[in-house]
Design a protein around this motif. Structure first.
Motif: not given
Length: 638
Positions: A47-53, A60-62, A83-86, A118-127
């Motif tokens: 599991r990798r959690a990254v912040e993609i610019p 965006l939290h991914t 929520s990508a984390d959930e 790969v699951i990503q939070d859209v901008r403005g939501k969760y991470g």
């Protein structure tokens, strides 16, 4: 003086010797580690959690889940506000298929295909950072003053993934349900070259015509709770508070939906303010309708649209996109699935819908025989045998492989008769069948109590298949019933309502339902004896009879023509069954009550505006009401 200095020195010495004892840290009495390290050694994935610019600097939290030992694996992307984390942390299993066993994931297909998920939070939501706008409109429209949207964010995300996930083969597919289906459609606007396949499932397409917010101008009150929870906070932490367990009571108590929303704080929500400002189908809705947008964007990515025939949330979207895009699909890249499901049921167990049984797990069949080979074909170059249209035919309960939709349909008019019967031939007897529509006692879409969304036993997922007998006997519901069928009647396509009716008011709603009435007794299925199964039904707000964008008061007591399409069907009315059509003028509390007095905005209607109205439905003769049914060839008798 000497004695004083000596005393000070002695005191200082005593203080200095006491300091270490005073400064000594308290003993630690906590068995938790200062920083927890996951027991990743037992997992079958990384599991990798990254912040993609993104191009504007917003990150965006991914979450990226990679099967252990993966090499040359394709990536399956979902972009979500949930929520990508959930969505990547289900259960306590160390297996990747269990970790993603939730909304949108189709874990059996992901695990068997060896995909990188790969699951990503859209901008403005969760991470994810940035501002949140519901169904963010596209760059270049008057509704988006920025230079970013879901299309650009998807492009930037895919570009980062193919450059930074060495275990991948450089190919990406996108899929998702509902809002995540909308973001999957958005990816098709100027798609990244590495995007090789898309599967938008039950997507939000046009919020006014027939998806989440309105149906033909009637506002869907049940979504007030969603609007609050989705927009009020970045992590849905604030909940819409429900002081009444019965939704019928809740929505009646405040009169207009505008008054209710104000009482519950929604006036501070930007999206609610937009809804109030745009009750008609004006440019605000038209500019962001995905079918209109995609009709102008050449299809470059093989796409399978997935539609649920009993979708309680977004029943308009997929058929509208199919109609908009298929005529220009010269390369055969657009596919369609139509299944016997509620919203998103295609990734769940789907052997039944409410009390109706399909004789097999239709969700598993579709994932195994359609979704899996479709993805593998475009992401791994594997062969596939998937038809342009895969459609489930209810009644016969069988899957069909079709070359198009609808296929070889012919028009047949099903007439409403004066004796409240139905027939495929018009009646010479002209009549106006009447009832009184009372906003103080509206017809409920489900028997009371109407359980609020989130309450135990909430019937929301399956209400579109609910038995219509509880309202058939109401004096404000007209029920027209055909004879017992001696041969099957197969319908495939969009039934079109041609209603001629008058009202004593200056505005009115019209609800029309096409229903399959089961025999009085059904062998081996006692619960279905006499069941009135809705095949398709919808509502139309009368003020939009002449123009969807320019509401107009109705002329009282004058028969007027209303024409609108019902959601598509693929159903066989079997021998021994009967066809029924119901007509009514309220569908509460699912939709807000029409005051039956024309006011500029029903959201702001006052108590005095709500009046009883005498409704008359014209039947028989050349001006009589009917439904135009798209008939298809019935399957041969076995």
């Amino acid at each position: 003086m000497h004695e004083m200095m000596k005393a000070i020195a002695t005191a200082a010495l005593l203080l200095a010797t006491a300091m270490p004892a005073l400064a000594a840290p308290a003993p630690v009495y906590d068995e938790r580690p200062a920083k927890l390290a996951d027991a990743t050694g037992v997992r079958d994935y990384e599991r990798r959690a990254v912040e993609i610019p993104m191009r504007d600097g917003v990150k965006l939290h991914t979450v990226i889940l990679i099967p252990k030992g993966a090499k040359g694996a394709a990536m399956l992307l979902t972009r979500t506000p949930y929520s990508a984390d959930e969505l990547t942390g289900h259960g306590s299993s160390a297996h990747m298929g269990i970790a993603i066993d939730g909304y949108d994931s189709a874990p059996d297909v992901v695990a068997a295909g060896g995909y990188i998920r790969v699951i990503q939070d859209v901008r403005g939501k969760y991470g994810s950072k940035g501002g949140y706008v519901m169904n963010r409109p596209f760059v270049g429209t008057s509704l988006n003053p920025t230079k970013v949207d879901h299309s650009t964010d998807t492009w930037d995300t895919i570009d980062w993934l193919v450059k930074n996930v060495p275990e991948s083969n450089g190919r990406v597919g996108i899929l998702g349900i509902s809002y995540d289906g909308f973001t999957s459609l958005a990816a098709l606007v100027n798609p990244h070259p590495a995007l090789k396949v898309a599967v938008p499932m039950n997507p939000m397409v046009d919020g006014w015509r027939g998806d989440d917010w309105f149906h033909n101008g009637a506002f869907r009150e049940y979504n007030l709770t969603y609007i609050w929870e989705q927009v009020a906070t970045h992590d849905n932490a604030s909940h819409y508070e429900l002081p009444e367990a019965d939704a019928y009571t809740h929505y009646m108590r405040y009169g207009s939906v505008g008054a209710l929303a104000s009482a519950h704080g929604l006036d501070q929500i930007g999206f609610w303010q937009k809804i109030k400002a745009h009750p008609a189908y004006d440019s605000f809705w038209q500019e962001q309708a995905m079918d209109r947008i995609l009709a102008k964007a050449p299809l470059k990515v093989p796409t399978m649209l997935v539609h649920s025939l009993w979708d309680q949330e977004d029943i308009y979207g997929v058929p509208a996109v199919w109609k908009a895009m298929k005529p220009a699909d010269k390369d055969g890249m657009l596919f369609l699935t139509m299944g016997p499901w509620f919203h998103g049921q295609e990734i769940e167990r789907a052997d039944s819908l409410g009390p109706v049984h399909w004789d097999s797990d239709t969700g598993k069949w579709w994932r195994r025989n359609v979704l899996a080979p479709f993805l593998a074909h475009y992401l791994y170059d594997k062969p596939m045998d998937v038809a342009t249209v895969t459609a489930f035919q209810s009644g016969e309960n069988r899957w069909q492989k079709l070359s198009g939709w609808p296929e070889k349909a012919s028009s047949a008019k099903l007439y409403l008769h004066a004796d409240q019967s139905l027939g495929f031939a018009p009646s010479d007897k002209e009549a106006a069948l009447d009832y009184v529509s009372d906003p103080a006692n509206p017809v409920s879409f489900m028997p009371r109590p109407n359980k609020q969304v989130g309450y135990e036993g909430n019937p929301w997922p399956t209400w579109l298949t609910s038995d219509q007998r509880p309202v058939s006997g109401r004096p404000d519901v007209l029920a027209f019933t055909g004879p017992v069928l001696d041969k099957p009647v197969a319908v495939g396509g969009d039934p079109v309502v041609h209603l001629t009716a008058s009202t004593s008011g200056t505005d009115s709603d019209w609800v029309v339902k096409l229903i399959d009435v089961y025999p009085d007794e059904v062998p081996m299925d006692q619960a279905m004896g006499g069941y009135e199964l809705p095949v398709t039904m919808d509502i139309f707000r009368g003020r939009y009879r002449e123009s969807l964008s320019q509401p107009k008061a109705l002329t009282p007591n004058v028969p007027l023509k209303y024409t609108f399409a019902l959601p598509p069907v693929n159903h066989v009315f079997l021998p021994g069954h009967r066809i029924m059509v119901q007509v009514q003028s309220s569908w509460f509390p699912l939709y807000d009550r029409n005051p039956q007095t024309f006011v500029p905005s029903i959201f702001e209607a006052k108590p005095a505006d709500y009046v009883k109205a005498n409704q008359k439905v014209s039947v028989g003769g050349t001006e009589g009401s009917y439904i135009d049914l798209p008939l298809v060839s019935a399957p041969p008798a076995e």
